[in-house]
Design an enzyme around this catalytic site. Structure first.
Site, short mmCIF file in Angstrom:
data_model
loop_
_atom_site.label_atom_id
_atom_site.label_comp_id
_atom_site.label_asym_id
_atom_site.label_seq_id
_atom_site.Cartn_x
_atom_site.Cartn_y
_atom_site.Cartn_z
N CYS A 219 8.90 50.62 34.49
CA CYS A 219 8.83 49.21 34.90
C CYS A 219 8.59 49.04 36.40
CB CYS A 219 10.13 48.50 34.52
SG CYS A 219 10.22 48.09 32.77
N GLU B 148 -1.01 71.93 4.46
CA GLU B 148 -1.88 71.52 5.56
C GLU B 148 -1.81 72.52 6.72
OE1 GLU B 148 0.17 69.67 3.84
OE2 GLU B 148 -0.95 67.95 3.10
N HIS C 103 1.69 52.43 27.79
CA HIS C 103 1.19 53.42 28.75
C HIS C 103 0.42 54.51 28.03
CE1 HIS C 103 4.69 55.61 27.20
NE2 HIS C 103 4.23 56.70 27.77
N PHE D 102 2.88 63.48 5.69
CA PHE D 102 3.36 64.72 6.29
C PHE D 102 2.26 65.76 6.21
CE2 PHE D 102 7.20 62.47 5.34
CZ PHE D 102 8.03 62.77 6.40
O1 LIG Z 1 4.01 68.08 -2.56
P1 LIG Z 1 5.10 67.25 -1.94
O2 LIG Z 1 6.33 68.02 -1.64
O3 LIG Z 1 5.36 65.99 -2.73
O4 LIG Z 1 4.48 66.75 -0.56
C1 LIG Z 1 4.61 67.42 0.66
O5 LIG Z 1 3.85 68.62 0.72
C2 LIG Z 1 2.44 68.50 0.58
C3 LIG Z 1 1.81 69.85 0.79
O6 LIG Z 1 2.09 70.39 2.06
C4 LIG Z 1 1.88 67.46 1.56
O7 LIG Z 1 0.54 67.22 1.24
C5 LIG Z 1 2.65 66.14 1.52
O8 LIG Z 1 2.19 65.28 2.54
C6 LIG Z 1 4.14 66.43 1.71
O9 LIG Z 1 4.88 65.24 1.65
#
Ligand SMILES: O=P(O)(O)O[C@H]1O[C@H](CO)[C@@H](O)[C@H](O)[C@H]1O
Ligand SMILES: O=P(O)(O)O[C@H]1O[C@H](CO)[C@@H](O)[C@H](O)[C@H]1O
Lengths: 351, 351
Positions: free
Chosen positions: B55, B320, B166, B315
């Site tokens: 600020c 992933e 920011h 997630f």
């Molecule tokens: O398969 P689940 O446990 O429902 O889901 C989780 O694992 C998956 C595989 O990594 C992801 O794609 C999801 O975003 C996650 O919430």
């Protein structure tokens, strides 16, 4: 100016498995944190809950009733990201709009009938049963699918919506990005240096002992030199092993033991059931079973999100998503017990 | 079996900027969610808080007192990941243990003196002032540094620890991973097709109109065909522009306008101040200013974490991290208003 100290001076480290770099800025761990704090995991999980679709005897989303299973239990994911029979996408009309077929199967594997356990709380025999089930799935699904991804999301922070101890297995008709990448880098390493990358790496780490978390006669766990997540580890065999299914009886027992030791260390670190995503990488399967896969070395990655305490995580956000992964302390610093005053209760080194 | 429908049938899509793939499993959005829910952002942020180091008039961590600034305000990050004068790491003794020098500067830029604003709530003139300040930073830091990463982490979910509007600017002595990757892919595209990749892409998307979120005479915003995050967007100029500092007066005004329209759409989507990480990519600078950078096209990526509602995120975890990004609905599905019953209040298409 002055002499370079990794624990003081920012630098970049090369990740030979991913052919990319991580920015290491050790001094940054000194900054205060006023951002998001995570909810710690629930203290009380009922051992058996008839409404939990992973429990023995419970009814799943598709109406099926689980058996009264006593060891591991494998069933098809009720909301699979991969199915065996999707039709092929139409041919692309432009190189910037390319789609490809993606087929496969998604399975869920419960580790144990009790919901209030996690792997480190299970007996060695029970963990060994999990390893055998992994190897069997890798063999069976790998008979036709090029890639069988075994992975565990543990903890709500890692998107896991069920506390029951379980993992997932997604087998695919294609080599996913990470598999293609590690295939290329390991292939290049073998051709350049005549030895599989992760075999050479394990030998080096066993000798240097700077980043060694646990070891036994067959295995070792290190915080890799190029770790991006603060407490990331790499689980490696000492022998050249291409795939989970190639492990000997003795190696499976010693794997159960080293996994248990690693996961107990993790839980002790912040005195919390430690969240992570972990998974196995090994030589591709299906049609690749006929190919020379000697550049591959079996390994497991553990990617835990926590940074400072049970409730303060590392955020891989703006700079990390747009430019490059960045870490706030060196892997070597993690090895010393109580390395820093601000919330670093324990090191990974010993206890 | 049957005819392929992108909104029904899983497939993979190619990301030409990153040379990798995303798994698209549209049917998966139907699954229930019992996992982690996020805290919505605070409702009441005081306009001025003497204890907030961003600020006007407040005291920062290093003891300095902020001026009574009235527009944008730029100051050095008090906990920088990059500093101008770190000593060089020693030469590596082994190819698997490679370190490299990393130098740079990290700055913070306040968008406005008021803490209770965000970009979409600011006037066009105020947003235009932000754009001018970005261009000036890109010029000044880019005079010597090869890469100037401008990025905004918005919302606690994206690791942002301060609600004051920011962004950050990290300039580095090296090309970060993402920059090297986009440099390679864009270079290859230009040499193969004779036109910069993202110029060709913008023309295609303007014509196809399937994934167009907002557009004006100079700019367009699309959910890219290969988006990994559910509501990910790509902001593109229609003209070939290498760097932020190359934008004309008119293009800066129209950029302010399109940013405001995009961010209002985002906020309306789940009726919440929409979290995201965003950042600019343009041709490298410093020594690269002398090079042919015509393969580059300026663009901004927006990576928002939300999936289903203001409190349920996507997630990017086990599969992933270990295999390949996966998304639960197609980019095209997002364009229709109220596309699905479970919590998808609005589409990005219109309102
Ligand atoms: O398969 P689940 O446990 O429902 O889901 C989780 O694992 C998956 C595989 O990594 C992801 O794609 C999801 O975003 C996650 O919430
Ligand atoms: O710089 P900040 O806002 O303190 O920190 C935030 O952004 C950085 C750059 O993306 C990340 O490295 C941090 O993990 C995140 O918490």
């Amino acid at each position: 100016g002055g002499r370079f100290l990794a624990s003081e001076h920012q630098h970049a480290r090369y990740n030979p498995l991913r052919d990319d770099w991580v920015l290491v800025s050790a001094h940054r761990v000194k900054r205060p944190w006023q951002g998001q704090v995570e909810k710690p995991p629930p203290e009380e999980v009922p051992r058996w809950d008839p409404n939990n679709p992973l429990c023995p005897g419970a009814t799943r989303a598709n109406g099926e009733v689980n058996p009264q299973y006593e060891g591991t239990f494998i069933f098809p994911n009720d909301f699979p990201a991969l199915q065996p029979d999707a039709p092929e996408p139409d041919d692309s009309d432009h190189p910037l709009f390319r789609a490809a077929p993606a087929r496969g199967v998604c399975k869920v594997m419960c580790f144990h009938p009790w919901s209030d356990l996690t792997l480190p709380l299970m007996s060695l025999a029970e963990i060994r049963a999990v390893i055998d089930a992994w190897a069997e799935l890798a063999t069976n699904l790998g008979a036709s699918y090029p890639w069988v991804q075994i992975f565990e999301n543990k903890g709500a922070m890692m998107g896991c919506s069920n506390p029951h101890p379980h993992c997932q297995v997604w087998a695919s008709s294609f080599l996913p990005n990470e598999a293609r990448l590690e295939d290329r880098t390991q292939r290049e390493h073998l051709s350049q240096r005549g030895v599989p990358m992760l075999l050479e790496y394990a030998e080096q780490e066993a000798r240097r002992k700077e980043r060694l978390v646990v070891e036994n006669v067959d295995w070792l766990v290190v915080v890799p030199y190029w770790a991006t997540w603060p407490y990331q580890t790499l689980l490696l065999p000492r022998r050249h092993v291409c795939r989970l299914q190639d492990l000997s009886e003795g190696e499976r027992d010693s794997l159960a033991s080293i996994m248990k030791r690693l996961l107990i260390k993790y839980d002790n670190l912040f005195e919390v059931s430690f969240p992570y995503s972990m998974g196995w990488h090994g030589a591709p399967t299906g049609p690749h079973l006929e190919e020379d896969c000697r550049h591959w070395q079996l390994h497991a990655h553990y990617y835990p999100p926590l940074l400072r305490s049970a409730t303060v995580r590392k955020f891989m956000v703006g700079y990390e998503m747009l430019a490059q992964a960045q870490r706030d302390l060196t892997p070597e610093q993690l090895m010393a017990a109580r390395p820093l005053a601000h919330g670093y209760v324990l090191g990974l080194g010993d206890r």
